[in-house]
Design a protein around this motif. Structure first.
Motif, PDB file in Angstrom:
ATOM      1  N   ASP A  42       0.928  -1.450  -0.429  1.00 37.74           N
ATOM      2  CA  ASP A  42      -0.020  -0.258   0.105  1.00 37.74           C
ATOM      3  C   ASP A  42       0.894   1.761   0.005  1.00 37.74           C
ATOM      4  O   ASP A  42       0.414   2.405   0.203  1.00 37.74           O
ATOM      5  N   VAL A  44       3.462   3.866  -1.609  1.00 34.08           N
ATOM      6  CA  VAL A  44       3.472   5.167  -2.970  1.00 34.08           C
ATOM      7  C   VAL A  44       4.453   6.151  -2.442  1.00 34.08           C
ATOM      8  O   VAL A  44       5.036   6.044  -1.031  1.00 34.08           O
ATOM      9  N   TYR A  55      -0.666   4.940   1.540  1.00 39.60           N
ATOM     10  CA  TYR A  55      -2.009   4.713   1.311  1.00 39.60           C
ATOM     11  C   TYR A  55      -3.605   2.987   1.360  1.00 39.60           C
ATOM     12  O   TYR A  55      -3.318   1.840   0.127  1.00 39.60           O
ATOM     13  N   LYS A  58      -3.888   0.958  -2.011  1.00 36.64           N
ATOM     14  CA  LYS A  58      -3.735   1.331  -2.702  1.00 36.64           C
ATOM     15  C   LYS A  58      -2.604   0.294  -3.913  1.00 36.64           C
ATOM     16  O   LYS A  58      -2.522  -1.223  -5.286  1.00 36.64           O
ATOM     17  N   ASN A  62      -3.867  -1.539  -8.155  1.00 32.62           N
ATOM     18  CA  ASN A  62      -2.627  -1.500  -8.631  1.00 32.62           C
ATOM     19  C   ASN A  62      -2.497  -3.117  -8.991  1.00 32.62           C
ATOM     20  O   ASN A  62      -2.128  -3.467 -10.191  1.00 32.62           O
ATOM     21  N   ASP A 209       1.106   3.538 -11.230  1.00 21.78           N
ATOM     22  CA  ASP A 209       2.135   3.834 -10.689  1.00 21.78           C
ATOM     23  C   ASP A 209       3.055   3.989 -11.690  1.00 21.78           C
ATOM     24  O   ASP A 209       4.305   4.906 -11.212  1.00 21.78           O
ATOM     25  N   LYS A 224      -0.259   8.801 -10.655  1.00 19.23           N
ATOM     26  CA  LYS A 224       1.071   9.168  -9.400  1.00 19.23           C
ATOM     27  C   LYS A 224       0.824  10.272  -9.648  1.00 19.23           C
ATOM     28  O   LYS A 224       1.538  11.027  -8.185  1.00 19.23           O
ATOM     29  N   ASP A 233      -5.989  12.192  -3.229  1.00 20.86           N
ATOM     30  CA  ASP A 233      -6.375  11.014  -2.666  1.00 20.86           C
ATOM     31  C   ASP A 233      -5.926  10.373  -4.353  1.00 20.86           C
ATOM     32  O   ASP A 233      -6.934  10.336  -5.497  1.00 20.86           O
ATOM     33  N   ARG A 235      -5.828   7.314  -5.617  1.00 24.33           N
ATOM     34  CA  ARG A 235      -6.776   5.940  -5.380  1.00 24.33           C
ATOM     35  C   ARG A 235      -7.827   6.493  -6.007  1.00 24.33           C
ATOM     36  O   ARG A 235      -8.051   5.604  -6.192  1.00 24.33           O
ATOM     37  N   TYR A 238      -7.227   5.413  -9.688  1.00 21.16           N
ATOM     38  CA  TYR A 238      -6.780   4.652  -9.681  1.00 21.16           C
ATOM     39  C   TYR A 238      -7.995   3.963  -9.907  1.00 21.16           C
ATOM     40  O   TYR A 238      -7.995   2.664 -10.748  1.00 21.16           O
ATOM     41  N   GLN A 239      -8.957   3.869  -8.982  1.00 17.87           N
ATOM     42  CA  GLN A 239     -10.144   3.761  -9.027  1.00 17.87           C
ATOM     43  C   GLN A 239     -11.321   3.466  -9.885  1.00 17.87           C
ATOM     44  O   GLN A 239     -11.333   2.730 -10.578  1.00 17.87           O
TER      45      GLN A 239
END
Length: 250
Positions: A42, A44, A55, A58, A62, A209, A224, A233, A235, A238-239
């Motif tokens: 998790d 970063v 995080y 995370k 990924n 990432d 990132k 955030d 995330r 990423y989500q």
């Protein structure tokens, strides 16, 4: 089975000793000498690991994104190290000898390319640019040209030809995939490794990432850079990437 043992292709794979811990992943030996156990953390980082934060969740994001992209590339004939997921954050991969070179493919100007050459960001690069870096945290991953890589024994001329051809193939496929979900693939890093028989294949991970991804409608970063530039955030982006990939690849 337990958190340290799984059934895979008719055999029990047991997680062994920690072999390597990077900025975002841990790699373990297994009971099968040809298979490694990879865990996504998790953590970063930015500035080559000098800035670190945790995080929650995370690593799972990924892992899920990377696994879907590897599966997509495999369906298009690209050989890589990913074998299968064993949990939300863990996967099995083929054991390879990582070539200590990072290939950065740039489709648009961004990041160090902008500051190095004094150009405006987000300009399309035609043809795309491929850059080579020596994979060394201690030296901050310095830029390296092909003759340097060959002279230092990291790769042969034939190896580099294979690596750049694979990088081109991956780029064509990923650009097309992200276009389908209204995301521009700005630039990204790839790593490669050698199997026991010498074959060079795609390795490491494929996630926000090591990619720059921009929403085509809003212009927002989905990678990132959100962390690097303290925009919120990471995330959330990423989500968003994961959900779009799930929708198009289902």
């Amino acid at each position: 089975m337990t958190d340290n043992a799984v059934e895979f292709n008719g055999q029990t794979i047991t997680k062994g000793d920690l072999l390597y811990e990077g900025k975002a992943k841990q790699v373990f030996a297994t009971s099968d000498p040809a298979i490694l156990w990879m865990h996504y953390m998790d953590q970063v980082t930015a500035l080559n690991g000098k800035v670190k934060e945790e995080y929650a969740g995370k690593g799972q994001l990924n892992s899920n994104i990377s696994n879907r992209l590897f599966t997509y590339l495999a369906s298009k004939g690209v050989t890589h190290h990913w074998l299968g997921s064993v949990s939300a954050t863990d996967e099995l991969v083929k054991k390879v000898d990582i070539i200590p070179l990072e290939v950065v493919t740039r489709n648009y100007t961004a990041g160090h390319f902008v500051s190095r050459f004094g150009v405006e960001p987000m300009q399309k690069l035609t043809p795309r640019v491929q850059e080579l870096y020596y994979k060394s945290d201690e030296l901050d991953d310095p830029f390296m040209n092909q003759s340097q890589a060959i002279s230092l024994g990291f790769a042969s001329e034939a190896d580099l030809k294979t690596i750049f051809a694979l990088a081109d193939e991956v780029n064509e496929l990923l650009v097309a995939l992200f276009e389908q979900i209204d995301i521009t693939l700005i630039d990204y890093k790839l790593e490669f490794g050698r199997l026991a028989d010498g074959q060079i294949i795609l390795a490491d991970e494929l996630s926000p990432d090591n990619m720059r991804l921009v929403d085509q409608k809003t212009g927002k970063s989905l990678d990132k850079d959100v962390f690097r530039q303290k925009q919120g955030d990471l995330r959330v982006g990423y989500q968003d990437v994961l959900e779009r990939l799930e929708d198009v690849l289902k």
